[in-house]
Design an enzyme around this catalytic site. Structure first.
Site, PDB file in Angstrom:
ATOM      1  CD  GLU A 108      -2.518   1.831   0.599  1.00 54.58           C
ATOM      2  OE1 GLU A 108      -3.421   1.131   0.139  1.00 54.58           O
ATOM      3  OE2 GLU A 108      -2.343   3.030   0.267  1.00 54.58           O
ATOM      4  CG  ASP A 158      -8.967  -2.911  -2.773  1.00 52.98           C
ATOM      5  OD1 ASP A 158      -9.701  -2.167  -3.444  1.00 52.98           O
ATOM      6  OD2 ASP A 158      -9.113  -3.094  -1.550  1.00 52.98           O
ATOM      7  CB  THR A 160      -7.398   5.025  -5.992  1.00 53.22           C
ATOM      8  OG1 THR A 160      -6.024   4.943  -6.404  1.00 53.22           O
ATOM      9  CG2 THR A 160      -7.413   5.182  -4.489  1.00 53.22           C
TER      10      THR A 160
HETATM   11  N1  SAM Z   1     -12.476  -0.201  -3.117  1.00 50.42           N
HETATM   12  C1  SAM Z   1     -11.883   0.978  -3.565  1.00 50.42           C
HETATM   13  C2  SAM Z   1     -12.430   1.540  -4.826  1.00 50.42           C
HETATM   14  O1  SAM Z   1     -12.550   0.879  -5.817  1.00 50.42           O
HETATM   15  O2  SAM Z   1     -12.790   2.697  -4.821  1.00 50.42           O
HETATM   16  C3  SAM Z   1     -10.418   0.961  -3.449  1.00 50.42           C
HETATM   17  C4  SAM Z   1     -10.071   1.063  -1.995  1.00 50.42           C
HETATM   18  S1  SAM Z   1      -8.455   1.020  -1.440  1.00 50.42           S
HETATM   19  C5  SAM Z   1      -8.629   2.088  -0.057  1.00 50.42           C
HETATM   20  C6  SAM Z   1      -7.435   1.821  -2.638  1.00 50.42           C
HETATM   21  C7  SAM Z   1      -6.022   1.997  -2.105  1.00 50.42           C
HETATM   22  O3  SAM Z   1      -5.092   1.987  -3.180  1.00 50.42           O
HETATM   23  C8  SAM Z   1      -5.794   3.283  -1.336  1.00 50.42           C
HETATM   24  O4  SAM Z   1      -5.521   2.967   0.004  1.00 50.42           O
HETATM   25  C9  SAM Z   1      -4.581   3.937  -2.043  1.00 50.42           C
HETATM   26  O5  SAM Z   1      -3.707   4.586  -1.164  1.00 50.42           O
HETATM   27  C10 SAM Z   1      -3.961   2.717  -2.710  1.00 50.42           C
HETATM   28  N2  SAM Z   1      -3.089   3.026  -3.852  1.00 50.42           N
HETATM   29  C11 SAM Z   1      -3.291   3.917  -4.840  1.00 50.42           C
HETATM   30  N3  SAM Z   1      -2.255   3.919  -5.699  1.00 50.42           N
HETATM   31  C12 SAM Z   1      -1.363   2.990  -5.261  1.00 50.42           C
HETATM   32  C13 SAM Z   1      -0.108   2.519  -5.734  1.00 50.42           C
HETATM   33  N4  SAM Z   1       0.469   3.029  -6.831  1.00 50.42           N
HETATM   34  N5  SAM Z   1       0.508   1.535  -5.028  1.00 50.42           N
HETATM   35  C14 SAM Z   1      -0.059   1.004  -3.916  1.00 50.42           C
HETATM   36  N6  SAM Z   1      -1.249   1.427  -3.415  1.00 50.42           N
HETATM   37  C15 SAM Z   1      -1.895   2.402  -4.073  1.00 50.42           C
END
Ligand code: SAM
Length: 292
Positions: A108, A158, A160
């Site tokens: 994450e 999972d 963003t």
């Molecule tokens: N269920 C959600 C949706 O579809 O809207 C996604 C939820 S989850 C909280 C998404 C996570 O991806 C976030 O915590 C964000 O910080 C993380 N994230 C975004 N870009 C990322 C990257 N390049 N590497 C790792 N994590 C990432």
């Protein structure tokens, strides 16, 4: 009228979905994104990142059950699982319900989302942090998959949506790096948006999948907070048989796993791969453009 604050989803042009905030529990600009947590009378706690709904305590079970149990039970022998993103740790909770999983690594980018979710979403992630099989890596998912020499049977993205730090997780470069860290016959599942509103995103992912994997497709779920109809979850693997695993086999594995669910059933699992025509068309268009 009420004088309570309203929080609007800013993801889609031309429409707006807003939550009335009974309470604004938290608002913070982290190093990576703008984070807001509100309490809504229907959805419970709602987490928004950069104005886009990520998770709600009322309907998280749909998304998290279907992102985890479908690939793990279709695979049938998954020991090592990787989650990319997933900061709220609801997906990790579902993966760890499989006693057959030996190790879950979660990469994450934003530690604030994890810390914050640990505090505010304990109702669905509490068991994760004391589980010795769980390893949290704070890093960019792209960087991790490009550099790791570890191998995984199931990789679940999972993320963003493809704006901000999540953008890289929808690129061909990323899907190729994931392929390198899958065990033979391993499976990749991705959060691929709501095709009615984000058709191009699904089409493009399917094109990249088809350029890299033997079998590329998607399956669908309905999540009330992700407005616009079905949400698609991308599916890419070199083992084309996994998607066709029959319901009796899935039911047997589900029985052995002995997991309680509220959305997932073996019938729903198999049915989720039956795509409405406009979604199938987007998948097929992506695959066709890979073959040109
Ligand atoms: N269920 C959600 C949706 O579809 O809207 C996604 C939820 S989850 C909280 C998404 C996570 O991806 C976030 O915590 C964000 O910080 C993380 N994230 C975004 N870009 C990322 C990257 N390049 N590497 C790792 N994590 C990432």
């Amino acid at each position: 009228m009420t004088d309570k604050a309203w929080f609007s989803e800013t993801l889609h042009d031309g429409i707006r979905f807003s939550f009335e905030a009974d309470t604004v529990l938290y608002e913070q600009k982290t190093e990576h994104q703008h984070l807001a947590l509100i309490e809504n009378q229907i959805f419970g706690k709602v987490l928004m990142l950069d104005g886009v709904t990520q998770v709600t305590s009322a309907d998280e079970f749909i998304y998290h059950e279907m992102m985890s149990h479908v690939p793990i039970l279709a695979h049938g022998a998954a020991k090592n699982v990787l989650i990319v993103g997933g900061g709220d740790c609801g997906l990790a909770e579902e993966v760890l319900k499989h006693k057959s999983v030996d190790k879950l690594v979660q990469v994450e980018i934003d530690p604030a989302v994890v810390d914050f979710s640990k505090e505010h979403f304990a109702d669905f992630n509490e068991t994760v942090f004391d589980d010795s099989r769980f390893e949290l890596v704070i890093d960019d998912g792209m960087k991790f998959v490009a550099e790791t020499d570890r191998r995984f049977d199931v990789v679940i993205v999972d993320s963003t949506d493809p704006i901000g730090p999540g953008g890289i997780l929808f690129t061909k470069e990323f899907y190729a790096a994931v392929r390198n860290c899958l065990t033979p016959g391993g499976v990749l599942v991705t959060q691929n948006g709501v095709p009615f509103l984000q058709k191009d995103e699904l089409e493009q992912s399917c094109r990249f999948f088809a350029e890299l994997y033997n079998d590329s497709s998607a399956y669908v779920i309905c999540v009330p907070t992700y407005i616009g109809g079905h949400m698609s979850l991308g599916w890419a693997t070199d083992n084309a048989a996994l998607r066709k695993t029959d319901v009796a086999t899935i039911a047997e594995r589900f029985d052995v796993a002995d997991i309680e669910t509220r959305y997932y059933t073996p019938d729903v699992h198999v049915a989720a791969f039956a795509l409405p025509k406009y979604i199938l068309d987007a998948v097929d268009a992506g695959i066709a453009s890979a073959q040109r």
